[in-house]
Design a protein around this motif. Structure first.
Motif, mmCIF file in Angstrom:
data_model
loop_
_atom_site.group_PDB
_atom_site.id
_atom_site.type_symbol
_atom_site.label_atom_id
_atom_site.label_comp_id
_atom_site.label_asym_id
_atom_site.label_seq_id
_atom_site.Cartn_x
_atom_site.Cartn_y
_atom_site.Cartn_z
ATOM 1 N N UNK A 133 2.773 10.423 -15.676
ATOM 2 C CA UNK A 133 3.888 11.084 -14.998
ATOM 3 C C UNK A 133 3.595 12.584 -14.923
ATOM 4 N N UNK A 134 4.367 13.294 -14.102
ATOM 5 C CA UNK A 134 4.093 14.711 -13.803
ATOM 6 C C UNK A 134 5.315 15.557 -14.175
ATOM 7 N N UNK A 135 5.043 16.708 -14.848
ATOM 8 C CA UNK A 135 6.059 17.725 -15.151
ATOM 9 C C UNK A 135 5.744 18.973 -14.312
ATOM 10 N N UNK A 136 6.775 19.459 -13.595
ATOM 11 C CA UNK A 136 6.594 20.635 -12.739
ATOM 12 C C UNK A 136 7.196 21.875 -13.419
ATOM 13 N N UNK A 162 -2.076 8.073 -12.019
ATOM 14 C CA UNK A 162 -2.122 6.613 -12.202
ATOM 15 C C UNK A 162 -0.688 6.106 -12.295
ATOM 16 N N UNK A 163 -0.300 5.196 -11.441
ATOM 17 C CA UNK A 163 1.082 4.714 -11.468
ATOM 18 C C UNK A 163 1.419 4.016 -12.784
ATOM 19 N N UNK A 179 0.836 -1.219 0.000
ATOM 20 C CA UNK A 179 0.000 0.000 0.000
ATOM 21 C C UNK A 179 0.861 1.256 0.000
ATOM 22 N N UNK A 180 1.938 1.251 0.771
ATOM 23 C CA UNK A 180 2.837 2.417 0.800
ATOM 24 C C UNK A 180 3.522 2.608 -0.553
ATOM 25 N N UNK A 187 3.706 5.785 -5.586
ATOM 26 C CA UNK A 187 3.627 5.936 -7.034
ATOM 27 C C UNK A 187 2.394 6.720 -7.470
ATOM 28 N N UNK A 188 1.405 6.779 -6.638
ATOM 29 C CA UNK A 188 0.146 7.428 -7.034
ATOM 30 C C UNK A 188 0.078 8.885 -6.601
#
Length: 353
Positions: A59-62, A54-55, A16-17, A22-23
């Motif tokens: 993905x994320x861009x900052x 969603x793992x 779960x961790x 990842x989420x």
């Protein structure tokens, strides 16, 4: 609980961790995020907080929400009056649309290069149409606002907003600066030479005026001193005449003593005189009776001398041929005092100053 149950619980918690790691992701106050799914934009996140994805699929861009800056290199610009300028400028921008920014520029490094090129082109266009004085002094603020508007218009498709454009430095090229410095130095040296020449001329005028005044003052002082000295000498002669006129015999004796002091000096007492000279009459007779000339009758030298006239009074016609005591006579020849010392006065005369 058995050991197997504890193991299972720990495994589930670990999974779960891992899934939560990842989420879930965090967006800070100074950031904004763009969620991508297989490289394609999915959603834009502008608010801070804990977000999810969603793992393995997303993905994320900052992107930074703060004001970013673009600094250009120094470049030469030719102004409208054909003068070369070295311009150093910078721009500040903010990312307003992360999706558009990501699609056009991808990251901040590429954004700095693209916006810098736009800024340099705008600098050449705007400053090339302005004069040297307008860029350096007169219309610098207006020119920066014009450049900022052009850069903002050209950079708007990138999802950014130009906040400010500033010109840090506007200088001449090094060769031109050295020539200007030399010209300025020559001009200052010329002005200094003019100031020195004017000061030297003023000094000479003042010095000439002072010398002329000194000459006039000295001449006036010399004339006044001569006048005072003449008046003093006249007063002294008058006093001497009054004093010696009271006793002519003492006056003749006193003048003879002065003639002796002037003539009989140490080291040279040789005198050439006639035997009957009146110079040594007080050596022959304490009364000053002149010696009888050679071949005269006996007793002629004992005759009483004629009275001596007062100084300054006309000579007495009845005095005859007998000269006064200590006075000069044609028969006596040259005055002994004159022979002894040219500067000494003759006996019987009023002393000169």
């Amino acid at each position: 609980m058995s050991r197997t149950v504890w193991t299972t619980v720990l495994v589930v918690l670990g999974l779960a961790a891992f899934v939560a790691y990842l989420t879930l992701f965090t967006v800070s106050q100074t950031q904004q995020a763009l969620v991508l799914e297989f490289g394609k934009p999915k959603r834009v996140i502008t608010g801070p907080g804990l977000k999810w994805k969603i793992p393995f699929i997303q993905n994320v861009e900052f992107f930074d929400k703060r004001i970013l800056d673009v600094d250009t290199a120094s470049q030469e610009v030719i102004a409208s009056d054909k003068k070369r300028l070295v311009v150093d400028a910078f721009a500040r921008y903010r990312i307003t649309d992360p999706l558009q920014f990501f699609q056009s520029l991808r990251d901040e490094r590429i954004a700095s290069a693209r916006i810098g090129a736009i800024l340099e082109a705008s600098l050449r266009r705007v400053l090339g149409g302005a004069s040297f004085l307008a860029v350096v002094r007169d219309k610098r603020e207006d020119l920066m606002r014009t450049i900022g508007g052009q850069v903002n218009q050209e950079a708007s498709p990138f999802g950014v907003k130009i906040v400010d454009v500033r010109i840090k430095r506007v200088d001449l090229p090094e060769a031109n600066m050295q020539a200007i410095y030399r010209r300025m130095q020559t001009e200052r040296q010329r002005e200094a030479s003019e100031f020195r020449a004017e000061g030297e001329g003023a000094a000479r005028r003042i010095r000439g005026t002072a010398d002329r005044e000194v000459t006039v003052l000295k001449a006036n002082a010399t004339g006044e001193s001569e006048r005072i000295r003449g008046a003093g000498d006249g007063e002294r002669n008058r006093i001497f005449a009054e004093a010696f006129g009271q006793d002519p015999d003492f006056f003749a004796f006193y003048r003879s003593m002065q003639a002796y002091v002037g003539a009989l000096k140490a080291g040279d007492t040789r005198l050439l005189l006639s035997p009957d000279s009146q110079f040594f009459q007080y050596f022959n007779d304490s009364a000053g009776t002149p010696a009888a000339p050679a071949g005269s009758a006996p007793g002629a030298g004992s005759t009483a001398p004629a009275p001596v006239p007062q100084p300054g009074s006309p000579p007495d016609a009845g005095a005859g041929d007998v000269p006064p005591q200590g006075a000069w006579s044609p028969e006596a020849g040259a005055t002994p005092e004159r022979e002894a010392a040219a500067d000494d006065p003759a006996p019987g005369e009023t002393p000169s100053p």
